[in-house]
Write an enzyme that holds these catalytic residues in place. Structure first.
Site, PDB file in Angstrom:
ATOM      1  N   SER A  44       0.790  -1.230   0.000  1.00 20.93           N
ATOM      2  CA  SER A  44       0.000   0.000   0.000  1.00 20.93           C
ATOM      3  C   SER A  44       0.823   1.281   0.000  1.00 20.93           C
ATOM      4  O   SER A  44       0.330   2.324  -0.401  1.00 20.93           O
ATOM      5  CB  SER A  44      -0.976   0.019   1.176  1.00 20.93           C
ATOM      6  OG  SER A  44      -0.303   0.231   2.385  1.00 20.93           O
ATOM      7  N   LYS A  88       0.090   4.616   6.668  1.00 20.06           N
ATOM      8  CA  LYS A  88      -0.561   5.400   5.608  1.00 20.06           C
ATOM      9  C   LYS A  88      -0.091   6.847   5.670  1.00 20.06           C
ATOM     10  O   LYS A  88       0.469   7.307   6.650  1.00 20.06           O
ATOM     11  CB  LYS A  88      -2.092   5.376   5.760  1.00 20.06           C
ATOM     12  CG  LYS A  88      -2.711   3.988   5.847  1.00 20.06           C
ATOM     13  CD  LYS A  88      -2.632   3.253   4.544  1.00 20.06           C
ATOM     14  CE  LYS A  88      -3.236   1.856   4.708  1.00 20.06           C
ATOM     15  NZ  LYS A  88      -2.878   0.964   3.651  1.00 20.06           N
TER      16      LYS A  88
END
Length: 165
Positions: A44, A88
């Site tokens: 990710s 993230k």
């Protein structure tokens, strides 16, 4: 004479165990409130971090004093699985209007206003990331800390810079 030797041995063991316990307590306080080592696994955050897992330094001071800004990379508890910590990038803070990329090539770009007390988190690899586009805004309290340095792999050694989205 033998009793004195045993007493000295017990006293030495006690003193060493006290020092060891103090050291463990210091490490616990330091890792919970100042900084710790963490690993970021998965696709990710490509190309910022490797799929195989980069070893990162995470500082807790910024998140405790609400000094996280858009563009910072953070580690946060997953809102859908509290046993999982996700890595993230912060795209928006409360009150910000965030342009949300689609989760697939057939989706539509949309605008979302981040609610009070929340942040919008998204992986750098937009088409291979489970993030706020799937579970919505993340409560600020779930942020564990801000990533500030990569220590592994050696060729990636260095500060993790804020990249404005």
């Amino acid at each position: 004479m033998m009793a004195a030797a045993w007493r000295a041995l017990v006293r030495e063991a006690w003193e060493r165990s006290v020092v060891f316990t103090q050291f463990i307590c210091f490490l616990n306080v330091f890792s919970n409130h100042v900084a710790e080592v963490h690993q970021c696994l998965g696709p990710s955050m490509l190309p910022t971090f490797n799929v195989s897992g980069d070893i990162l330094l995470l500082e807790h001071v910024s998140s405790k004093f609400e000094k996280v800004r858009p563009g910072d990379v953070v580690m946060a508890r997953s809102p859908v699985n509290p046993n999982l910590v996700v890595c993230k990038r912060v795209l928006g803070l409360e009150g910000d209007c965030v342009t949300v990329l689609p989760t697939s090539s057939r989706g539509h770009v949309k605008q979302v206003v981040v609610p009070k007390g929340h942040v919008w988190l998204q992986g750098d690899n937009a088409y291979n990331s489970t993030d706020s586009r799937h579970y919505g805004p993340v409560p600020y309290a779930l942020i564990q800390g801000k990533v500030f340095y990569r220590i592994w792999p050696p060729e990636g050694w260095g500060p993790v810079l804020n990249q404005q989205p």
